[in-house]
Scaffold this active site. Structure first.
Site, PDB file in Angstrom:
ATOM      1  N   LYS A 177      54.467  44.106  79.610  1.00 41.73           N
ATOM      2  CA  LYS A 177      54.999  45.217  78.802  1.00 41.73           C
ATOM      3  C   LYS A 177      54.305  45.133  77.441  1.00 41.73           C
ATOM      4  O   LYS A 177      54.696  44.361  76.579  1.00 41.73           O
ATOM      5  CB  LYS A 177      56.508  45.022  78.648  1.00 41.73           C
ATOM      6  CG  LYS A 177      57.291  46.271  78.315  1.00 41.73           C
ATOM      7  CD  LYS A 177      56.803  47.022  77.128  1.00 41.73           C
ATOM      8  CE  LYS A 177      57.596  46.840  75.869  1.00 41.73           C
ATOM      9  NZ  LYS A 177      56.959  47.540  74.732  1.00 41.73           N
ATOM     10  N   GLY A 230      56.425  38.196  69.474  1.00 43.27           N
ATOM     11  CA  GLY A 230      56.867  39.285  68.605  1.00 43.27           C
ATOM     12  C   GLY A 230      57.728  38.752  67.490  1.00 43.27           C
ATOM     13  O   GLY A 230      57.601  37.592  67.079  1.00 43.27           O
ATOM     14  N   SER A 231      58.643  39.581  67.028  1.00 43.79           N
ATOM     15  CA  SER A 231      59.428  39.223  65.840  1.00 43.79           C
ATOM     16  C   SER A 231      60.585  38.292  66.196  1.00 43.79           C
ATOM     17  O   SER A 231      61.044  38.238  67.348  1.00 43.79           O
ATOM     18  CB  SER A 231      59.978  40.502  65.209  1.00 43.79           C
ATOM     19  OG  SER A 231      60.822  41.154  66.135  1.00 43.79           O
ATOM     20  N   GLU A 252      56.989  33.162  71.055  1.00 45.62           N
ATOM     21  CA  GLU A 252      55.923  33.028  70.052  1.00 45.62           C
ATOM     22  C   GLU A 252      56.260  34.025  68.957  1.00 45.62           C
ATOM     23  O   GLU A 252      56.043  35.227  69.120  1.00 45.62           O
ATOM     24  CB  GLU A 252      54.561  33.363  70.678  1.00 45.62           C
ATOM     25  CG  GLU A 252      54.120  32.432  71.795  1.00 45.62           C
ATOM     26  CD  GLU A 252      53.486  31.145  71.276  1.00 45.62           C
ATOM     27  OE1 GLU A 252      53.510  30.912  70.049  1.00 45.62           O
ATOM     28  OE2 GLU A 252      52.988  30.368  72.097  1.00 45.62           O
ATOM     29  N   GLU A 385      58.410  36.687  56.053  1.00 47.92           N
ATOM     30  CA  GLU A 385      57.150  37.141  56.644  1.00 47.92           C
ATOM     31  C   GLU A 385      56.924  38.591  56.213  1.00 47.92           C
ATOM     32  O   GLU A 385      57.732  39.460  56.510  1.00 47.92           O
ATOM     33  CB  GLU A 385      57.224  37.058  58.178  1.00 47.92           C
ATOM     34  CG  GLU A 385      55.898  37.366  58.815  1.00 47.92           C
ATOM     35  CD  GLU A 385      55.937  37.378  60.334  1.00 47.92           C
ATOM     36  OE1 GLU A 385      56.882  37.951  60.903  1.00 47.92           O
ATOM     37  OE2 GLU A 385      55.018  36.823  60.957  1.00 47.92           O
TER      38      GLU A 385
HETATM   39  P1  NAD Z   1      58.495  43.263  67.825  1.00 45.00           P
HETATM   40  O1  NAD Z   1      59.394  42.106  68.042  1.00 45.00           O
HETATM   41  O2  NAD Z   1      59.040  44.465  67.161  1.00 45.00           O
HETATM   42  O3  NAD Z   1      57.892  43.766  69.217  1.00 45.00           O
HETATM   43  C1  NAD Z   1      57.274  42.885  70.114  1.00 45.00           C
HETATM   44  C2  NAD Z   1      57.433  43.422  71.520  1.00 45.00           C
HETATM   45  O4  NAD Z   1      58.829  43.435  71.845  1.00 45.00           O
HETATM   46  C3  NAD Z   1      56.936  44.852  71.710  1.00 45.00           C
HETATM   47  O5  NAD Z   1      56.315  44.966  72.965  1.00 45.00           O
HETATM   48  C4  NAD Z   1      58.224  45.657  71.690  1.00 45.00           C
HETATM   49  O6  NAD Z   1      58.130  46.855  72.411  1.00 45.00           O
HETATM   50  C5  NAD Z   1      59.169  44.705  72.386  1.00 45.00           C
HETATM   51  N1  NAD Z   1      60.592  44.949  72.109  1.00 45.00           N
HETATM   52  C6  NAD Z   1      61.148  45.599  71.050  1.00 45.00           C
HETATM   53  N2  NAD Z   1      62.496  45.648  71.183  1.00 45.00           N
HETATM   54  C7  NAD Z   1      62.793  45.015  72.335  1.00 45.00           C
HETATM   55  C8  NAD Z   1      64.013  44.710  73.003  1.00 45.00           C
HETATM   56  N3  NAD Z   1      65.195  45.092  72.512  1.00 45.00           N
HETATM   57  N4  NAD Z   1      63.950  44.011  74.154  1.00 45.00           N
HETATM   58  C9  NAD Z   1      62.764  43.600  74.651  1.00 45.00           C
HETATM   59  N5  NAD Z   1      61.574  43.868  74.072  1.00 45.00           N
HETATM   60  C10 NAD Z   1      61.596  44.570  72.923  1.00 45.00           C
HETATM   61  O7  NAD Z   1      57.239  42.678  67.052  1.00 45.00           O
HETATM   62  P2  NAD Z   1      55.974  43.460  66.527  1.00 45.00           P
HETATM   63  O8  NAD Z   1      56.357  44.227  65.323  1.00 45.00           O
HETATM   64  O9  NAD Z   1      55.308  44.180  67.647  1.00 45.00           O
HETATM   65  O10 NAD Z   1      55.028  42.228  66.135  1.00 45.00           O
HETATM   66  C11 NAD Z   1      55.122  41.588  64.930  1.00 45.00           C
HETATM   67  C12 NAD Z   1      55.789  40.239  65.060  1.00 45.00           C
HETATM   68  O11 NAD Z   1      55.181  39.486  66.098  1.00 45.00           O
HETATM   69  C13 NAD Z   1      55.610  39.421  63.807  1.00 45.00           C
HETATM   70  O12 NAD Z   1      56.805  38.762  63.489  1.00 45.00           O
HETATM   71  C14 NAD Z   1      54.529  38.426  64.211  1.00 45.00           C
HETATM   72  O13 NAD Z   1      54.511  37.246  63.439  1.00 45.00           O
HETATM   73  C15 NAD Z   1      54.865  38.188  65.637  1.00 45.00           C
HETATM   74  N6  NAD Z   1      53.711  37.636  66.360  1.00 45.00           N
HETATM   75  C16 NAD Z   1      53.743  36.343  66.772  1.00 45.00           C
HETATM   76  C17 NAD Z   1      52.644  35.788  67.411  1.00 45.00           C
HETATM   77  C18 NAD Z   1      52.651  34.352  67.861  1.00 45.00           C
HETATM   78  O14 NAD Z   1      51.815  34.011  68.674  1.00 45.00           O
HETATM   79  N7  NAD Z   1      53.521  33.493  67.356  1.00 45.00           N
HETATM   80  C19 NAD Z   1      51.526  36.570  67.658  1.00 45.00           C
HETATM   81  C20 NAD Z   1      51.522  37.881  67.240  1.00 45.00           C
HETATM   82  C21 NAD Z   1      52.629  38.410  66.594  1.00 45.00           C
END
Ligand code: NAD
Length: 483
Positions: A177, A230-231, A252, A385
């Site tokens: 996804k 993600g976040s 991650e 962050e």
């Molecule tokens: P996000 O958490 O908003 O989204 C990440 C993913 O989760 C997307 O595919 C999104 O569609 C999905 N998502 C959103 N709501 C969801 C839910 N309720 N249930 C399941 N999935 C859901 O993050 P973002 O804004 O896309 O990315 C930024 C964040 O990612 C930052 O905090 C960054 O530090 C982190 N990040 C971490 C790494 C790592 O390897 N540690 C790498 C890249 C980014």
């Protein structure tokens, strides 16, 4: 474009098709603010189908392949990615606003992941264990089964490589996804995998909204392992959802990573690393070095030299391939701007900004990178962050103080240490709470071989390197009594 004939279909069981209900979502080009295409708005029912197709592949053609055969497919996929680096970089530029050279680097990293995990697929195995007389005991290393992969928009190709590469090498069937803001290269990757000869259902891709398809994937009881990048906020939701069916999860998440500069460091060598690790991908990098901890005796000099570099930074559209591209969206820009407004309100010392080129399209989400100095380590700008091109410089007096500041946020992803004192290098590597510690460098070129992951709010579990292969598999213990 031949690499991606359409962007609004999903891949389930080897078949490209519209999502259930046929809805689509518009995708914006961050460099211009114009519509770059449409993606399928997948549904929970599509996730059901994808998980079921993955399960069928797992017990069918995909599951029957030997580890060596899986490795060959991954290696072939790596070659195809390599052949298409230019197209992939252009897709990423249109979708994510990434300057072309960064897009090329990401595509090459994806190829490297495929090669690395292709070569490693048949080199991870079980063990025989010494046990009671009359027994032979061994472990069988096996895949989890169906793995779910929810990824963000900032480095889609790299994260697909490290996450799906390792999962496929171990024989899992996958459901990906991608983030709704960044699906083009994920879809192109799946097309290339098809060309490489992956059996139907080994890789399924469902695009759509996080709260719809992402949540459906995390909740699905047919998912045997979930990898989330993600976040922190969404990571917590995902972990809670996965807990309901007791599957393992890798998180991650974000970071607030420090680089620590001691007086005995090679400052000339350090300078480009200090800044680039903060502004790469417009600061939208989990491992961005957003805090620069600098020894008081060299602080003024280092900050002045960094400021000079900041003033030379050019910001503009992805196809101009400048130092910094746009942020992903208006919303992301507003979030970063809010931090800069707080900085202005609190009269923080904004020492230097980059420049947005005059011909940057008006609708693009550009923000001039900012270097701040003398920031209190407990201030929001030094704690949260920001996920934008903003770095804060913080002076310190002693090694203990530097460690305390470095460890003084809820995150623990990456750290850089600049010093020529070997004993200090070893002490800091032990004392700093982070998943990767870089000594006299930062990022080590992003090596696919190097395990990566966090402590605390940066998440848990490790991806990249061989460590990921253990994470994407488990063992069975076989104890045979033969007398
Ligand atoms: P996000 O958490 O908003 O989204 C990440 C993913 O989760 C997307 O595919 C999104 O569609 C999905 N998502 C959103 N709501 C969801 C839910 N309720 N249930 C399941 N999935 C859901 O993050 P973002 O804004 O896309 O990315 C930024 C964040 O990612 C930052 O905090 C960054 O530090 C982190 N990040 C971490 C790494 C790592 O390897 N540690 C790498 C890249 C980014």
């Amino acid at each position: 474009m031949s690499l991606l004939p359409s962007t609004d279909e999903i891949l389930i069981g080897g078949v490209w098709r519209p999502p259930t209900g046929g809805a689509t979502l518009p995708i914006e080009n961050p460099s211009t603010g114009r519509i770059a295409g449409h993606i399928a708005r997948g549904t929970a029912s599509d996730i059901d189908d994808a998980v079921s197709a993955a399960h069928t592949a797992r017990v069918g053609a995909w599951g029957r392949l030997t580890a060596t055969e899986r490795g060959r497919l991954l290696t072939r996929l790596g070659e195809l990615v390599r052949d298409n680096v230019e197209d992939l970089a252009h897709l990423e530029a249109a979708d994510v606003g990434k300057p072309l050279r960064q897009g090329r680097a990401d595509a090459l990293a994806l190829a490297r992941y495929c090669e690395f995990y292709g070569g490693a697929a048949d080199k991870v195995h079980g063990e025989t264990l010494p046990y009671l007389d009359g027994y032979t005991v061994y472990t069988l290393r096996v895949p989890h089964g169906v793995t779910g992969h929810i990824i963000p928009w900032n480095y889609p190709m790299q994260i697909i490589g490290r996450s799906l590469g390792a999962a496929l090498a171990m024989g899992n069937a996958t459901v990906l996804k991608p983030a709704e803001e960044a699906c083009f290269t994920a879809l192109a990757f799946a097309r290339l995998a098809d060309k490489a000869g992956f059996p139907p259902g080994a890789i399924n891709v469902v695009t759509g909204l996080g709260e719809e398809v992402g949540a459906a994937l995390a909740e699905h009881p047919g998912v045997d392992h979930l990898s989330f990048t993600g976040s922190f906020a969404v990571g917590c939701l995902v972990q809670a959802a996965v807990a309901r069916h007791a599957a393992p999860v890798t998180l991650e998440l974000g970071g607030k990573s420090p680089q620590i500069v001691f007086a005995d460091a090679d400052i000339d060598r350090a300078l480009p690393f200090l800044m680039n690790a903060g502004i790469q991908n417009a600061g939208q990098t989990c491992s961005a070095a957003s805090r620069l901890l600098i020894h008081r005796s060299v602080y003024a000099d280092v900050v002045a030299r960094l400021a000079e570099r900041y003033r030379a930074l050019k910001v503009g559209p992805a196809d101009q391939d400048l130092d910094v591209g746009p942020l992903i969206s208006a919303q992301q820009k507003a979030m970063v701007q809010k931090f800069l407004d707080v900085a202005a309100r609190d009269r923080l010392n904004i020492v230097a900004r980059g420049t947005i080129v005059p011909n940057a399209p008006e609708g693009g989400h550009y923000l001039a990178p900012a270097l701040l100095a003398d920031v209190d380590p407990n201030h929001a700008l030094a704690q949260d962050e920001i996920f934008g091109p903003v770095q804060v410089a913080i002076p310190f007096e002693t090694e203990d103080e530097a460690v305390a500041i470095a460890n003084g946020t809820p995150y623990g992803l990456v750290a850089g240490v600049w010093t020529s004192d070997g004993a200090r290098q070893m002490r800091l590597a032990k004392a700093i709470r982070a998943g990767q510690i870089f000594i006299n460098n930062y990022g080590a070129g992003g090596g696919v071989e190097l395990p990566f992951g966090g402590f605390g709010r940066s998440g848990h579990g490790r991806e990249k390197g061989f460590e990921a292969l253990y994470g994407f598999s488990t063992i069975k213990t076989v104890a045979a009594f033969h007398g």
